[in-house]
Design a protein around this motif. Structure first.
Motif, short mmCIF file in Angstrom:
data_model
loop_
_atom_site.label_atom_id
_atom_site.label_comp_id
_atom_site.label_asym_id
_atom_site.label_seq_id
_atom_site.Cartn_x
_atom_site.Cartn_y
_atom_site.Cartn_z
N ASN B 145 0.81 -1.22 0.00
CA ASN B 145 0.00 0.00 0.00
C ASN B 145 0.84 1.27 0.00
O ASN B 145 0.36 2.35 0.35
N GLY B 146 2.10 1.15 -0.34
CA GLY B 146 2.95 2.33 -0.52
C GLY B 146 3.70 2.80 0.71
O GLY B 146 4.33 3.85 0.68
N GLY B 147 3.63 2.05 1.82
CA GLY B 147 4.33 2.45 3.05
C GLY B 147 5.77 1.99 3.07
O GLY B 147 6.23 1.26 2.20
N SER B 148 6.48 2.46 4.09
CA SER B 148 7.89 2.09 4.25
C SER B 148 8.13 1.43 5.61
O SER B 148 7.29 1.52 6.50
N LEU B 149 9.28 0.80 5.72
CA LEU B 149 9.62 0.08 6.96
C LEU B 149 11.00 0.51 7.44
O LEU B 149 11.84 0.91 6.63
N LEU B 150 11.20 0.43 8.75
CA LEU B 150 12.53 0.63 9.31
C LEU B 150 12.87 -0.63 10.10
O LEU B 150 12.15 -1.00 11.03
N ILE B 151 13.94 -1.28 9.68
CA ILE B 151 14.31 -2.56 10.30
C ILE B 151 15.74 -2.49 10.81
O ILE B 151 16.62 -1.92 10.16
N PHE B 152 15.96 -3.09 11.97
CA PHE B 152 17.32 -3.23 12.49
C PHE B 152 17.71 -4.70 12.30
O PHE B 152 17.35 -5.54 13.14
N PRO B 153 18.38 -5.01 11.21
CA PRO B 153 18.56 -6.42 10.84
C PRO B 153 19.51 -7.23 11.73
O PRO B 153 19.59 -8.43 11.59
N ALA B 170 15.19 -9.50 7.04
CA ALA B 170 14.89 -8.08 6.84
C ALA B 170 14.78 -7.73 5.35
O ALA B 170 14.04 -6.83 4.97
N ALA B 171 15.52 -8.46 4.53
CA ALA B 171 15.54 -8.14 3.09
C ALA B 171 14.50 -8.94 2.30
O ALA B 171 14.35 -8.73 1.10
N LEU B 172 13.81 -9.84 3.00
CA LEU B 172 12.85 -10.69 2.30
C LEU B 172 11.71 -9.89 1.67
O LEU B 172 11.30 -10.15 0.52
N ILE B 173 11.23 -8.91 2.41
CA ILE B 173 10.16 -8.03 1.90
C ILE B 173 10.65 -7.34 0.63
O ILE B 173 9.96 -7.28 -0.38
N SER B 174 11.88 -6.86 0.73
CA SER B 174 12.47 -6.13 -0.38
C SER B 174 12.63 -7.03 -1.61
O SER B 174 12.32 -6.63 -2.73
N ALA B 175 13.10 -8.25 -1.37
CA ALA B 175 13.31 -9.20 -2.47
C ALA B 175 11.97 -9.58 -3.12
O ALA B 175 11.87 -9.67 -4.34
N LYS B 176 10.97 -9.80 -2.29
CA LYS B 176 9.69 -10.28 -2.81
C LYS B 176 8.90 -9.18 -3.52
O LYS B 176 8.22 -9.43 -4.51
N HIS B 177 8.99 -7.97 -3.00
CA HIS B 177 8.14 -6.90 -3.54
C HIS B 177 8.91 -5.87 -4.35
O HIS B 177 8.36 -4.80 -4.66
N ALA B 178 10.17 -6.19 -4.67
CA ALA B 178 11.02 -5.28 -5.48
C ALA B 178 11.06 -3.87 -4.91
O ALA B 178 10.94 -2.89 -5.64
N VAL B 179 11.18 -3.81 -3.61
CA VAL B 179 11.24 -2.52 -2.91
C VAL B 179 12.70 -2.26 -2.54
O VAL B 179 13.36 -3.16 -2.03
N PRO B 180 13.23 -1.06 -2.81
CA PRO B 180 14.66 -0.84 -2.50
C PRO B 180 14.98 -0.84 -1.01
O PRO B 180 14.13 -0.49 -0.19
N ILE B 181 16.21 -1.24 -0.72
CA ILE B 181 16.69 -1.18 0.66
C ILE B 181 17.52 0.11 0.78
O ILE B 181 18.37 0.37 -0.06
N VAL B 182 17.24 0.86 1.82
CA VAL B 182 18.02 2.09 2.04
C VAL B 182 18.90 1.89 3.27
O VAL B 182 18.40 1.84 4.39
N PRO B 183 20.22 1.78 3.07
CA PRO B 183 21.09 1.58 4.23
C PRO B 183 21.27 2.89 5.02
O PRO B 183 21.42 3.95 4.40
N CYS B 184 21.22 2.78 6.33
CA CYS B 184 21.39 3.96 7.19
C CYS B 184 22.39 3.63 8.29
O CYS B 184 22.36 2.52 8.83
N ALA B 185 23.25 4.57 8.60
CA ALA B 185 24.19 4.37 9.71
C ALA B 185 23.85 5.34 10.82
O ALA B 185 23.80 6.55 10.60
#
Lengths: 81, 251
Positions: B145-153, B170-185
């Motif tokens: 539905n167009g939302g985003s997630l914040l995960i601490f893998p 943590a990356a499974l959602i991204s892999a399945k739905h072709a949603v980019p992962i944004v790395p944050c430090a």
């Protein structure tokens, strides 16, 4: 064994987990040598079963994930709970 | 047929969204407001954001300046290192533009006061002790539905002085739905008010494009190892620029 449930689970596994249909039998060992799934795949299986049948498998014992047959048995036993 | 579903599970977490059956058309309401939060939840979340800004004076650095706007109108999975219990609140606050849902360990929901407060915020409980599919299903609904997630893998705070290995779930959602992962430090020691500003470096998105003959889980492992390498490198950049804050002995 409920063939209808087995067939739905098989279809879900083929679509969601991209397992080749011809490799997948009702008795194939999903996490063993036959198919070779791993713990990450189990998340997709649990989510798929929940969506299909409304049955929650979070925390279910490992043996329930052995094959399509065991998954179907679990679904049959817990449907409508 | 579109099913309007209000999700209040046993932890009463604050996810209300329209779920659609696979293959069905998205209705206007779903397109307009995919992820809703109660009015009180929104107010409380805003309060947390202000508190975070007041106490920790966050410095948000984008690897590429165009990212700030570019990330706004797309679904993405933010992944960050985990150094402190405040990371969830901090991450949710500094990334407020993108309204990410934060994955929170289920045990936090069981704490009487904290659990209640977490349930008002944009959070999803995850059970790390067993294979949990519930969070995945909820996260799928949010991303679809167009939302985003914040995960601490890492799945927990780095207690032994080094960044832990990132878990592929943590990356499974991204892999399945072709949603980019944004790395944050995340960098800093959460020194309140007059101490060192708490920093976050938002990296360039790692696009997800799982080959059609590859399992999502396998692709998720590839994605997460790329993300982990990026977060480590970005943390190193921050440490070089601002000096070691001694959160990690090594990273």
């Amino acid at each position: 064994m409920n063939t209808e449930i087995c067939e739905k689970i098989k279809k879900m596994l083929v679509e969601n987990l991209r397992i080749p249909e011809d490799e997948l039998e009702y008795t194939s060992e999903l996490f063993g040598d036959d198919i070779g799934l791993d713990s990450i795949d189990s998340i997709e299986i649990i989510a798929g079963i929940d969506s299909l049948f409304g049955v929650q498998m979070t925390g279910a014992a490992r043996e329930n994930f052995q094959s399509i047959e065991t998954l179907a048995k679990y679904v049959e036993e817990h449907q409508g709970e | 047929m579109t099913i309007e579903k209000t999700v209040y599970n046993e932890y009463n977490y604050n996810v209300v969204f329209c779920m659609q059956k696979r293959g069905d058309r998205v209705n206007e309401q779903t397109e307009k407001s995919p992820v809703k939060q109660s009015l009180w939840g929104k107010f409380f979340q805003m309060l947390i954001t202000w508190t975070v800004y007041f106490l920790f004076r966050p410095k948000i650095i984008y690897e590429d300046k165009t990212l700030k706007k570019a990330l706004k109108n797309r679904s993405c999975v933010f992944v960050a290192n985990h150094t402190h219990h405040f990371d969830g609140a901090y991450g949710g606050a500094v990334l407020w533009r993108y309204k990410p849902y934060v994955l929170v360990k289920k045990s936090w929901y069981e704490k009487p006061r904290t659990g209640k407060m977490i349930s008002w915020c944009r959070c999803i409980p995850i059970n790390l002790d067993e294979a949990d599919g519930e969070w995945f299903k909820t996260a799928e609904g949010i991303v679809e539905n167009g939302g985003s997630l914040l995960i601490f893998p890492e799945g927990g705070i780095a207690r032994e002085g080094h960044m832990q290995e990132f878990k592929a779930g943590a990356a499974l959602i991204s892999a399945k739905h072709a949603v980019p992962i944004v790395p944050c430090a995340i960098f800093g020691t959460y020194s309140p008010v007059f101490g060192m500003r708490q920093k976050i470096l938002v990296g360039k998105p790692i696009e997800s494009n799982c080959p059609p003959d590859m399992r999502h889980s396998k692709y998720a492992r590839e994605l997460i190892s790329k993300a982990e390498a990026r977060v480590r490198a970005m943390y190193r950049e921050l440490a070089d620029k601002y000096g070691d804050c001694e959160t990690y002995k090594e990273f």
